[in-house]
Design a protein around this motif. Structure first.
Motif, mmCIF file in Angstrom:
data_model
loop_
_atom_site.group_PDB
_atom_site.id
_atom_site.type_symbol
_atom_site.label_atom_id
_atom_site.label_comp_id
_atom_site.label_asym_id
_atom_site.label_seq_id
_atom_site.Cartn_x
_atom_site.Cartn_y
_atom_site.Cartn_z
ATOM 1 N N LYS A 1 0.790 -1.236 0.000
ATOM 2 C CA LYS A 1 0.000 0.000 0.000
ATOM 3 C C LYS A 1 0.818 1.280 0.000
ATOM 4 C CE LYS A 1 -3.821 -2.236 -0.141
ATOM 5 N NZ LYS A 1 -4.489 -2.334 -1.448
ATOM 6 N N VAL A 2 1.973 1.248 0.611
ATOM 7 C CA VAL A 2 2.746 2.493 0.642
ATOM 8 C C VAL A 2 3.167 2.848 -0.779
ATOM 9 C CG1 VAL A 2 4.888 3.579 1.444
ATOM 10 C CG2 VAL A 2 3.536 2.173 3.005
ATOM 11 N N GLY A 3 3.050 4.111 -1.122
ATOM 12 C CA GLY A 3 3.447 4.545 -2.459
ATOM 13 C C GLY A 3 2.300 4.572 -3.445
ATOM 14 N N THR A 4 1.095 4.246 -2.996
ATOM 15 C CA THR A 4 -0.031 4.209 -3.934
ATOM 16 C C THR A 4 -0.887 5.470 -3.872
ATOM 17 O OG1 THR A 4 -1.382 3.003 -2.345
ATOM 18 C CG2 THR A 4 -0.171 1.689 -3.946
ATOM 19 N N VAL A 5 -0.553 6.388 -2.965
ATOM 20 C CA VAL A 5 -1.273 7.663 -2.900
ATOM 21 C C VAL A 5 -0.244 8.771 -2.722
ATOM 22 C CG1 VAL A 5 -2.628 9.091 -1.302
ATOM 23 C CG2 VAL A 5 -3.556 6.921 -2.090
ATOM 24 N N GLU A 6 -0.454 9.879 -3.397
ATOM 25 C CA GLU A 6 0.452 11.017 -3.222
ATOM 26 C C GLU A 6 -0.190 12.037 -2.281
ATOM 27 O OE1 GLU A 6 3.589 11.360 -4.129
ATOM 28 O OE2 GLU A 6 3.448 9.327 -4.947
ATOM 29 N N PRO A 7 0.501 12.407 -1.248
ATOM 30 C CA PRO A 7 -0.103 13.342 -0.298
ATOM 31 C C PRO A 7 -0.007 14.773 -0.793
ATOM 32 C CG PRO A 7 2.126 12.841 0.373
ATOM 33 C CD PRO A 7 1.876 12.033 -0.869
ATOM 34 N N GLU A 8 -0.805 15.606 -0.206
ATOM 35 C CA GLU A 8 -0.671 17.031 -0.462
ATOM 36 C C GLU A 8 0.318 17.564 0.568
ATOM 37 O OE1 GLU A 8 -3.276 21.060 -0.143
ATOM 38 O OE2 GLU A 8 -4.389 19.152 -0.245
ATOM 39 N N VAL A 9 1.457 18.000 0.103
ATOM 40 C CA VAL A 9 2.482 18.462 1.041
ATOM 41 C C VAL A 9 2.318 19.956 1.252
ATOM 42 C CG1 VAL A 9 4.952 18.695 1.452
ATOM 43 C CG2 VAL A 9 4.046 16.617 0.396
ATOM 44 N N THR A 10 2.178 20.332 2.515
ATOM 45 C CA THR A 10 1.867 21.737 2.821
ATOM 46 C C THR A 10 2.949 22.396 3.663
ATOM 47 O OG1 THR A 10 0.664 20.971 4.759
ATOM 48 C CG2 THR A 10 -0.633 21.360 2.759
ATOM 49 N N SER A 11 3.977 21.645 4.017
ATOM 50 C CA SER A 11 5.014 22.202 4.884
ATOM 51 C C SER A 11 6.375 21.742 4.391
ATOM 52 C CB SER A 11 4.800 21.715 6.325
ATOM 53 O OG SER A 11 5.976 21.880 7.078
#
Ligand code: SF4
Ligand code: SF4
Lengths: 462, 472
Positions: free
Chosen positions: B191-201
């Motif tokens: 599962k890791v690597g299957t979604v890209e987060p929104e990086v805000t910091s």
């Protein structure tokens, strides 16, 4: 109008109402004195059940596991049975009974329980020549029945193993109350004492409510002894108060030792208690004493203040053990409430033919649903349905969030009731139980009226 | 003779290797208790099963995920209503459990079809939920259902869903620990690597091995917010399923519980080069040290110092009030494993409390190395302790308070020893600065409970009751 008996349509379960068969077996097992059940399976099947009992009773109960690990799952757990039995025998010198309770996994693996008990017995005899330890085979794969069946199964297995011959008449009455609280056991004992009847309760769980003592001794254990169990074959009769939890043991004693068996309606509510006492009187020839007439009167006096003023026409949803739910429905009718939903949590095919449920059908002139094999999602969906209009939920703590989220008052009853203090101490059975239940219902409704500001002024004068 | 054979263990002498009494000046490495070893049947061990390690401890914390337990009903029933991990979305994860409720015919003919149906039903009944973890249990592992094939079919039929399979039957391993491992590794593999987060910091971490017990995660989140650090994923307190699919994007893995979640931190390091930083989140000294380390990593030391100063100003006086009154209290810790080494030194340094006995259900060798290094001499260190051993050790060390689970708590109550819930807490959270004041308060209230004195009084003895004048 009328009563419909249906089954849950989904195959899966969302929020189960009952635990598994071995859990029920463990509950029956801890009711015996000098007994530690040994559960043959993975550690989880035991550890969580011990926690569950601790949550409900706020007490610790000793239950052991054979701690099945991967190797035994592959090669069989024979040695772990024998090691488990011997370890218990060595470290607990008072121990006299070990119900060996199987689980799903050990039933699937197919460990030869009887054969291994034979081996364990031989080893015990050699190491402890003067000491008799009864190792009881209890087959309880969960995929065959629920905690209700497991309780009945273990009870019967213990009797089968220990009560192995017909003893001289004891003049006693065997009583199988089913899976009830210590408060109920105390109440039943009180009734038998008042009637001058010498009764043995299977299992006597009075001490599941146990004290903190100055000498720090611990008395949290069952009180039904090996002798009590042996003498069951010499009783004048057996009285089972819970068809699905105690009936099979009473029937067994009848078929094996000709002890007459009476399975009565579970004594929830006034009329069911009347019937039970009359039955006891009929069996023993002892009259019902004035003291119980008075207790009955006090309960009626209390309920009379509540029924048509506050309870009438309230729609009630009930869930829990079958004998409890049916009994509570009968009680509801006595106090003018309308049981509209009864949830029974397993797929026992006998429910649909239960004469008590059939009789309820005749009595109700409103829509009533009995859902077999139900889970608490069945309750939740109906509780959130405004048209269904449930006014009160009665059941155990596993349904707490249904009541919280649907904002419906709920009275805790049955097992487990871990989110309310001390309920195990109070009877639900008998006149006193009916009275306490009625008063709890009333106070719960009153509190709800106050919190929701729903005609709370009604109680400005009462 | 640093390893101890208790009297109650004379018939199971192998237990000697699991119980260590620390003596001054000893090289403890010579005397590590054996751990993570099979349980002796019939000992009344405290251990649970590997399935519970996966479902109850880690996966079941996710606040947007259906927990489908493939097996007979008990495994699901038993791992529900035993935890206190709330969430900020109404506690979905504590309200529900799902089971395929296997019956005999499925044991004989296989449960794949039933599983498939149950999964579809579950999504149909709760259409707003799109994520699921399916767990196998002992029975379904034994009959060999092909769970992954079923899950694949369902995901094809329902493209908006995502399902993770955790094949971790209870009998795997010797305790719940194996379940932690299986879930960690399975998750990073699939599962890791299957979604890209929104990086805000510019500063991002994963906070690993914290399960939001009574709000721990939410309390620490205040610190990260103040520091301007974005937590990509909490593994797994108050977390969403998809947060954990984006763990590969954090710059740093901050690990609290190394036992249950160190595995995933190691894998993330191996595969994505994300460094691992272990901290302790319980206790003032430790929490401050942890914040300093994290801030040093990002070069924001002043922010860290400001936060620590602010928190100290707010909470240290209260801590000291309790310290004054708890000094010399003898404490025992009987929990899973890591809390032994998290707590032994922090209660000593922050509260003057002396930990006199510790038992771990599922700790491994490195847990014992840590706890013995941090712990005191004269203290018992027990692996997989059982009930009779507890009685005997209580007699030897006479603790004033025991941090353990509710069942054992009920047991020691009869011995007039108060317990504080060492798993789910009494009135937490216990992490962070505020949390440790909560812990101190609960310990203080436990130890000073007047009922304990009354319990020890035998009213049959000579009268020592003092009548107040007004009562005469
Ligand atoms: S059957 Fe296995 S998975 Fe289920 S509770 Fe028991 S040990 Fe755990
Ligand atoms: S495997 Fe069977 S016995 Fe064990 S917890 Fe699950 S349902 Fe109960």
């Amino acid at each position: 109008m009328g009563c419909e008996v249906i089954s849950k349509e989904r195959v899966g379960v969302i929020n189960p109402m009952y635990d598994c068969q071995p859990a029920g077996a463990q509950y029956a097992g801890i009711g015996v004195k000098d007994c530690i059940p040994l559960v043959h399976g993975g550690q989880g099947c035991t550890m969580f059940v011990r926690l569950l009992f601790a949550q409900h009773f706020k007490e610790n109960f000793d239950i052991a596991s054979t701690s099945l690990h991967e190797d035994s799952a592959v090669f069989g757990g024979h040695q772990r049975i024998i090691d488990g039995v011997l370890t218990l025998a060595r470290r607990y010198p008072e121990l006299r009974v070990i119900p060996l309770i199987t689980t799903c996994s050990t039933e699937i693996i197919g460990d030869d329980i009887e054969g291994n008990i034979g081996k364990a017995n031989a080893a015990l005899k050699k190491e402890f020549p003067g000491r008799k330890i009864h190792v009881v085979p209890v087959h309880t794969p969960s995929f065959k029945a629920s905690q209700v069946g497991g309780y009945a199964e273990c009870m019967q297995a213990i009797i089968k193993t220990i009560c192995d011959h017909k003893v001289a008449p004891t003049g006693k009455l065997n009583v199988f109350p089913g899976w009830v609280n210590p408060g109920d056991v105390v109440l039943l004992k009180h009734y038998f004492k008042e009637m001058g009847v010498d009764a043995t309760i299977f299992m006597d769980t009075e001490d599941f409510d146990s004290p903190m003592l100055p000498d720090k001794s611990i008395h949290t254990h069952g009180r039904t002894t090996v002798e009590d169990i042996k003498h069951a074959s010499g009783a004048v009769a057996s009285l089972a108060l819970a068809k699905y939890e105690g009936g099979s043991s009473a029937d067994y004693l009848k078929s094996e030792f000709e002890v007459p068996s009476h399975i009565v309606s579970t004594p929830y509510g006034i009329a069911n208690t009347d019937a039970m006492l009359r039955k006891v009187s009929e069996i023993t020839g002892k009259p019902i004493p004035d003291s119980l007439v008075k207790e009955r009167g006090i309960a009626l006096d209390a309920l009379q203040d509540l029924a048509h003023m506050f309870f009438a026409d309230k729609k009630v949803a009930l869930f829990g053990h079958p004998d409890l739910v049916i009994g509570l429905a009968e009680f509801c009718l006595e106090v003018e409430m309308k049981p509209v939903l009864m949830l029974l949590g397993d797929d026992n095919s006998r429910y649909k033919k239960d004469p008590r449920i059939l009789a309820l059908k005749d009595k109700c002139n409103w829509d009533m649903e009995v859902v077999c094999n139900a889970d608490l999602w069945e309750l939740e969906k109906r509780a959130l349905d405004k048209d269904y209009g449930i006014d009160l939920i009665m059941g155990h703590s596993k349904g707490r969030y249904v009541a919280i989220d649907a904002n419906i008052p709920m009275v805790r009853v049955g097992f487990p009731t871990f989110d309310r203090a001390g309920l195990y101490r109070h009877p639900t059975m008998g006149y006193r139980g009916a009275m306490l239940l009625g008063e709890t219902i009333a106070n719960t409704l009153f509190t709800h009226m106050e919190y929701t500001k729903d005609r709370e002024w009604l109680l400005n004068t009462w | 003779m640093p390893m101890v054979l208790l009297n109650c263990d004379k018939d199971i002498p192998e237990r000697e290797k699991h119980i260590y009494l620390k003596v001054d000046g000893e090289d403890t490495r010579d005397f590590l208790p054996i751990s993570n070893a099979p349980t002796i049947p019939g000992t009344l061990s405290e251990r649970g099963c590997a399935f519970c390690g996966a479902k109850l401890v880690i996966g079941g914390v996710l606040k947007d995920t259906i927990q489908m337990v493939h097996g007979p009903i008990g495994c699901a029933y038993d791992t529900w209503h035993t935890k206190r991990y709330p969430s900020d979305n109404g506690h979905f994860q504590m309200k529900y459990v799902w089971s395929t409720d296997m019956k005999e015919s499925h044991i004989v003919f296989g449960g794949d079809k039933r599983l498939e149906k149950a999964i579809h039903e579950a999504f149909d009944e709760m259409p707003h939920i799109k994520r699921m973890i399916v767990y196998t249990t002992c029975p379904t592992a034994l009959i060999g259902d092909d769970v992954k094939a079923v899950v694949k079919r369902v995901m094809e039929a329902r493209p908006d869903t995502d399902i993770f399979t955790c094949e971790c039957p209870g009998f795997a391993g010797v305790s719940q620990s194996k379940g932690h491992h299986v879930l960690n590794i399975g998750w990073v593999n699939e599962k890791v690597g299957t979604v890209e987060p929104e990086v805000t910091s510019p500063y991002t971490i994963n906070f690993i091995g914290d399960y939001n017990i009574q709000g721990d995660t939410q309390l620490l989140q205040q610190y990260w917010d103040k520091l301007g650090i974005q937590v990509i994923a909490h593994f797994t307190g108050n977390a969403n399923y998809d947060d954990l699919r984006a763990m590969h994007r954090a710059q740093l893995n901050v690990v609290n519980c190394a036992r249950s979640a160190g595995y995933i931190a190691n894998e993330l390091k191996k595969r994505y080069g994300i460094p691992r930083l272990d901290i302790d989140s319980w206790g003032f000294n430790y929490m401050a040290e942890g914040i300093r380390k994290v801030c040093a990593f990002f070069g924001i030391e002043e922010k860290g110092e400001a936060l620590i100063a602010e928190e100290y100003a707010k909470w240290k006086p209260q801590l000291d009030w309790y310290k004054e009154r708890l000094k010399g209290t003898k404490m025992a810790i009987w929990t899973g494993g890591p809390r032994l080494w998290h707590w032994t030194k922090s209660v000593e340094d922050d509260l003057g409390v002396q930990v006199v006995a510790m038992s771990s259900k599922f700790g491994h060798q490195e847990d014992f190395e840590k706890v013995i290094a941090r712990g005191q001499s004269g203290t018992y260190y027990v692996d997989d302790g059982n009930e009779l051993e507890f009685f005997e050790i209580i007699d030897l060390v006479k603790p004033d308070v025991i941090f353990t689970g509710p069942r054992v708590g009920e047991l020691v109550k009869k011995l007039h020893i108060p317990y504080v819930n060492g798993h789910a807490y009494h009135n937490g959270p216990y992490m962070g600065f505020e949390g440790f004041v909560n812990l101190a308060r609960d310990m203080y209230n436990a130890v000073h409970n007047p009922l304990l004195k009354l319990a020890a009084t035998d009213i049959r003895g000579e009268t020592t009751t003092r009548f107040l004048e007004a009562a005469e």
